[in-house]
Structure formats: C-alpha cells, structure tokens
Design a protein around this motif. Sequence first.
Motif, PDB file in Angstrom:
ATOM      1  N   ALA A 226      26.683   6.321 -14.419  1.00  0.00           N
ATOM      2  CA  ALA A 226      26.285   5.302 -13.595  1.00  0.00           C
ATOM      3  C   ALA A 226      25.505   4.162 -14.188  1.00  0.00           C
ATOM      4  O   ALA A 226      25.915   2.921 -13.755  1.00  0.00           O
ATOM      5  CB  ALA A 226      25.660   5.891 -12.500  1.00  0.00           C
TER       6      ALA A 226
ATOM      7  N   LYS B  68      28.013   1.739 -15.953  1.00  0.00           N
ATOM      8  CA  LYS B  68      28.629   0.973 -15.181  1.00  0.00           C
ATOM      9  C   LYS B  68      27.887  -0.151 -14.816  1.00  0.00           C
ATOM     10  O   LYS B  68      28.274  -1.534 -14.655  1.00  0.00           O
ATOM     11  CB  LYS B  68      29.334   1.594 -14.169  1.00  0.00           C
TER      12      LYS B  68
ATOM     13  N   SER C  23      30.879  10.711  -5.542  1.00  0.00           N
ATOM     14  CA  SER C  23      30.754  10.799  -7.041  1.00  0.00           C
ATOM     15  C   SER C  23      29.420  10.674  -7.381  1.00  0.00           C
ATOM     16  O   SER C  23      28.825  10.200  -6.572  1.00  0.00           O
ATOM     17  CB  SER C  23      31.754   9.528  -7.480  1.00  0.00           C
ATOM     18  N   GLY C  24      29.465  11.002  -8.382  1.00  0.00           N
ATOM     19  CA  GLY C  24      27.946  10.852  -9.199  1.00  0.00           C
ATOM     20  C   GLY C  24      27.255  12.381  -9.650  1.00  0.00           C
ATOM     21  O   GLY C  24      27.997  13.298  -9.442  1.00  0.00           O
TER      22      GLY C  24
ATOM     23  N   GLY D  39      32.223  13.951 -11.016  1.00  0.00           N
ATOM     24  CA  GLY D  39      30.968  13.580 -11.681  1.00  0.00           C
ATOM     25  C   GLY D  39      30.423  14.835 -12.355  1.00  0.00           C
ATOM     26  O   GLY D  39      30.866  15.739 -12.050  1.00  0.00           O
TER      27      GLY D  39
ATOM     28  N   TYR E 161      39.269   7.895 -12.115  1.00  0.00           N
ATOM     29  CA  TYR E 161      38.400   7.342 -10.925  1.00  0.00           C
ATOM     30  C   TYR E 161      39.005   6.451  -9.874  1.00  0.00           C
ATOM     31  O   TYR E 161      38.826   6.605  -8.932  1.00  0.00           O
ATOM     32  CB  TYR E 161      37.164   7.317 -11.607  1.00  0.00           C
TER      33      TYR E 161
ATOM     34  N   ASN F  77      27.507   9.035   0.556  1.00  0.00           N
ATOM     35  CA  ASN F  77      26.051   9.144  -0.078  1.00  0.00           C
ATOM     36  C   ASN F  77      25.082   9.676   0.461  1.00  0.00           C
ATOM     37  O   ASN F  77      23.989   9.070   1.118  1.00  0.00           O
ATOM     38  CB  ASN F  77      25.829   7.685  -0.420  1.00  0.00           C
TER      39      ASN F  77
ATOM     40  N   LYS G 140      26.288   3.703  -6.778  1.00  0.00           N
ATOM     41  CA  LYS G 140      27.746   4.065  -6.287  1.00  0.00           C
ATOM     42  C   LYS G 140      28.127   3.516  -5.047  1.00  0.00           C
ATOM     43  O   LYS G 140      29.685   3.362  -4.653  1.00  0.00           O
ATOM     44  CB  LYS G 140      27.665   5.779  -6.400  1.00  0.00           C
TER      45      LYS G 140
ATOM     46  N   THR H 245      30.052   0.491  -5.930  1.00  0.00           N
ATOM     47  CA  THR H 245      31.328   0.958  -6.468  1.00  0.00           C
ATOM     48  C   THR H 245      32.234   1.357  -5.151  1.00  0.00           C
ATOM     49  O   THR H 245      33.581   0.794  -5.217  1.00  0.00           O
ATOM     50  CB  THR H 245      31.438   2.078  -7.539  1.00  0.00           C
ATOM     51  N   TYR H 246      31.942   2.304  -4.288  1.00  0.00           N
ATOM     52  CA  TYR H 246      32.751   2.517  -3.222  1.00  0.00           C
ATOM     53  C   TYR H 246      33.135   1.303  -2.569  1.00  0.00           C
ATOM     54  O   TYR H 246      34.323   0.994  -2.178  1.00  0.00           O
ATOM     55  CB  TYR H 246      31.815   3.537  -2.274  1.00  0.00           C
TER      56      TYR H 246
END
Length: 386
Positions: free
Chosen positions: A31, A34, A218-219, A248, A285, A297, A312, A315-316
Amino acid sequence: MRKQRSDREVKYVGFYDVLRGGRQIRSYSLAAAKKMDFICDMILSCGKDACIISPSHINVRGKARYKETDEYIRPGVRLCLPPSCEANNKIKRIARVLRARLWLFNKLISETKKGDKVIVYHNYELAVPLLLARFIRRFEIVLEVEEIYAQVWEISGYKKWKERLLLKYTNDNSLIVSEVLREKLGVTEGIISYGSYSAYEGTIRRRDFSGTVKLVFSGLVDRERGSGFMAVQCMEYLPENYVLYVCGPIASKDKEAFLSEVARVNRALGREACKYCGVLDDNDYEKLLTSSDIALNPQIEGKFGDYVFPSKILTYMSYGLPVVSTKGQSIVKSGLGDIITFADDYTPRSVAEAILTIHEDISDREAERLSALKSRFRDQFARVCE
C-alpha cells in the motif's frame, strides 16, 4: 554502476520496491509503494525527476546475496536499493537490517547537498541514519505522515523516541494523510494526501446488482485492524448471491486463524462465499477490481481508524467502486466522507446491512471527486517541488 542523474531530481526516502517475478522479496508495504508511486507521478507533473532511496532489505530465507541496485523503473523515476542477502538465522537478519541503515546514511551523504528538499515517507526506522545525514548535509526534510505509530501500535520506548525525533520536522509543507491527523500534529496548513487520486483509464463496466454481487477486500489481513476478518464474517448476514474476494498479504501470526475463519464461514453457508486470492500482481489486481461491484473497508473500533486514512479507499474509487466502510474519524471527516456508505457500528452485521443499501451504479461520482482532489493536491504539492 551509478546512473546519470538529472539536476532537477527530487529525492524521496522510504521503504519501497517493486514485485520481482511476481514476488515481494524486500521489506516494504504494498500500500505504501502505491502511495509513493502517486507522489512520484506528482513530482514528474511538476517538471522534476524522482529518485527513490529505499533502505528495504531482502526479507526471505535462503543463502543468496543481492548487489546494490540503481535503476530507472520507469521514465524519470530512479530507484536505489542497498546490497542485501537472504538469511536463515537471527544474527544474519539483524546484520542485513543494520547494513541497510548504514547504506541509507552513506547514500544520503553522496546524493544530497545543502538546501535540497528530501521527501521522507515517515517511518521511525529511518530516523537515525536520516537525521545524522541531515546534520552533515543540511538538506530540508519534507515529511509524509501516514500515521503516528506510537498512538496506533504497541512499540518500544526507543522506537517512540525515534519517532518523536522525526515528527519534529512536521510543518506546513508536510504531506499528511487526514485532516484529523493534521489537527493532532498541530499543523495549520499541511497538505492533505489521502492516497493516489489517479483514476483507472480503462473502460469501467456498468454494474448490475440484480444478479451475483461481487464484493472485494484488499490489503493486509491482521488481528490489530480486524478488517479482513470482519469482511469475511459479514458474509453470514448477506443473501446467497453475494460473494467476497479477499486479496493481500496475511500477517504470519494470523494466517492460520484467518484461513480457518474463511473455511468456517463457507461451511456455515454451505457454499464458497469467501475466496482468498493471495497477493496479486498489478494486472490480476486490476482484473479483480474491474469485475467487482462493491468494495469493503471494515475495521475494528480504535485509534487506527481515528487517525489513518486507508489508501485502498482511493484505489477502490479509482475503479468506480462504491465503498462500504466503518466510521473511522479520519474517513468520516475527509473530503470523501459524503460519498462513502458507512456502517452504523463496528460489527459484521452492521457492515452487511450497509452493503445491502447499495443497489445502483454510481461510478461517475467517484471519478469526478477523485479528479477534483487530484487537481487540488497538485496545486498544493507544487510548492514542495519549487
């Protein structure tokens, strides 16, 4: 061999690398990488080049040795990594960490001069070599603060001391992850940087919630944040046309417990409602996000959600996904709080109830908001690159 450098190069210190053969072999957060990629994009947009100086050591077992690397990972972005080695015992693991810290000190001495601006992705492990190098070279630190470790995690007194030393350099040029954290740090005009505001440039399909609804989380999966566990547990309160995909890394200490929880929920529901996909490369991904309908989340209640804005979420949204989250104050009070669907409390049932309120495609809304945030950030960030 050292690459020829641009005189307009901005130094960027942080734990960073790229996947090698689809594997994460050095110590860094996916993360965080990114987020650093986005900051490099912004450096380039200001007409500068970026040089990432990363003290990330090899983090796998074995006997192989790796040379120092100095390479362009894309046009205008240079990545410097220390020599390192695989290790099979504690002494070698400690030695490679210390060697990476010494390398960072020497690299900063050789790569900087008085008055240079050096962007630093806040991590207390950087403090000693970074500040010693600054004492000699007198460069300017631009701190990027994602969290205050001492307030979120249980760390030793020595680590708290190192973090306090580094946080003294927080000022109005600092990049800070949330409005709540900026207030906590006592900074008036720090630049808010939730994460990457870059939107997906491909075609986003129109989503139909009348058939199978694909959820994605994710994560990092761990007990401290509880995110992955809660995402799986909320499936027990959703109709059978909902399916969850988790991707993840899993914290090693929690891997057995998490995979057992996935198996338990699938047995209870009599179907494969939850699927763990492992760590995905960028292409896989992207495929997962473009084929998903709703992003999750969830977090357990606590200080992590109060101060940290999970990147994230950006990103979503870059893939036009509606986001369901618990009510961490850093998220509620952010510039995105009004377009996120919040659970009433921090329970799997409440998260599931929030998921069920989403029944229409709203991808344009997310893209428009990200575009506005990106423009604002670029304007503010320009002063850092002056």
